[in-house]
Design an enzyme around this catalytic site. Structure first.
Site, PDB file in Angstrom:
ATOM      1  N   HIS A  91       0.642  -0.836  -0.162  1.00  0.00           N
ATOM      2  CA  HIS A  91      -0.045  -0.316   0.492  1.00  0.00           C
ATOM      3  C   HIS A  91       1.477   1.196  -0.061  1.00  0.00           C
ATOM      4  O   HIS A  91       2.468   1.641   0.550  1.00  0.00           O
ATOM      5  CB  HIS A  91      -1.180   0.013   0.974  1.00  0.00           C
ATOM      6  CG  HIS A  91      -1.821  -1.027   1.363  1.00  0.00           C
ATOM      7  ND1 HIS A  91      -3.201  -0.720   1.995  1.00  0.00           N
ATOM      8  CD2 HIS A  91      -2.332  -2.480   0.812  1.00  0.00           C
ATOM      9  CE1 HIS A  91      -4.083  -1.957   1.548  1.00  0.00           C
ATOM     10  NE2 HIS A  91      -3.076  -2.839   0.852  1.00  0.00           N
ATOM     11  N   GLU A 136       1.225   3.639   1.887  1.00  0.00           N
ATOM     12  CA  GLU A 136       1.261   5.027   3.059  1.00  0.00           C
ATOM     13  C   GLU A 136       2.312   2.985   3.661  1.00  0.00           C
ATOM     14  O   GLU A 136       3.649   4.285   3.798  1.00  0.00           O
ATOM     15  CB  GLU A 136      -0.015   4.584   4.174  1.00  0.00           C
ATOM     16  CG  GLU A 136      -0.855   4.970   3.488  1.00  0.00           C
ATOM     17  CD  GLU A 136      -2.362   4.197   2.712  1.00  0.00           C
ATOM     18  OE1 GLU A 136      -3.291   4.895   3.143  1.00  0.00           O
ATOM     19  OE2 GLU A 136      -1.500   2.739   1.950  1.00  0.00           O
ATOM     20  N   CYS A 182      -6.419   1.778   5.289  1.00  0.00           N
ATOM     21  CA  CYS A 182      -6.947   0.378   5.521  1.00  0.00           C
ATOM     22  C   CYS A 182      -7.087   0.594   6.817  1.00  0.00           C
ATOM     23  O   CYS A 182      -5.616   1.290   7.627  1.00  0.00           O
ATOM     24  CB  CYS A 182      -7.154  -0.365   5.183  1.00  0.00           C
ATOM     25  SG  CYS A 182      -5.008  -0.389   4.759  1.00  0.00           S
ATOM     26  N   CYS A 215      -2.673   0.271   7.229  1.00  0.00           N
ATOM     27  CA  CYS A 215      -1.797   1.293   7.620  1.00  0.00           C
ATOM     28  C   CYS A 215      -2.482   2.224   8.411  1.00  0.00           C
ATOM     29  O   CYS A 215      -1.484   2.820   9.001  1.00  0.00           O
ATOM     30  CB  CYS A 215      -2.669   1.860   6.101  1.00  0.00           C
ATOM     31  SG  CYS A 215      -2.094   0.816   4.087  1.00  0.00           S
TER      32      CYS A 215
END
Length: 150
Positions: free
Chosen positions: A53, A55, A83, A86
């Site tokens: 991801h 992040e 999410c 993260c």
């Protein structure tokens, strides 16, 4: 607020790069002392890694730049609400502030779906600012998924 817009525009550039790579277009930058120290975009499909991801990739890069896992004086800008994975990484890295563009009602963990910051006994709660360039951030992801459904 002007700096938030400026840095969110940079996160949007990362999201555009993700889209060009046929990744879900989410982008992230991490800022310390008004300077971008890390930038990343989603790379789950490209890397075959569920941890890819924007992040988490940006947090790893920022930690390498400052040579410390604690990002206490940093602000993370991301186009879509983080999410739960993260958000956990944000808490663990002690990021001071999170700024996101559009909410994620299905998976957002900073209030839209759940709010991880309301958990008892967590050891860090970053400041959260939401809705910066919300329409731009929402439209890039909506258009991506709309193109996939054709």
């Amino acid at each position: 607020m002007d700096k938030d817009i400026e840095f969110m525009k940079e996160a949007l550039k990362e999201a555009e790069l993700a889209g060009k790579e046929d990744e879900v277009p989410i982008g992230c930058v991490i800022v310390k002392d008004d300077q971008i120290i890390a930038r990343a975009h989603n790379q789950r499909d490209k890397s075959h890694n569920p941890l890819g991801h924007a992040e988490t990739l940006a947090i790893k890069k920022a930690s390498e730049v400052i040579n410390d896992w604690q990002l206490v004086d940093c602000t993370l800008y991301v186009t879509i609400e983080p999410c739960i994975m993260c958000s956990g990484a944000i808490i663990q890295s002690r990021i001071k502030r999170v700024v996101y563009g559009a909410p994620d009602i299905k998976g957002g963990a900073l209030g839209s779906s759940i709010n991880i910051l309301e958990a008892n006994n967590i050891n860090h709660r970053p400041e959260v600012t939401k809705g910066i360039l919300e329409e731009d951030c929402a439209s890039i992801i909506k258009n991506y998924f709309k193109s996939k459904r054709k």
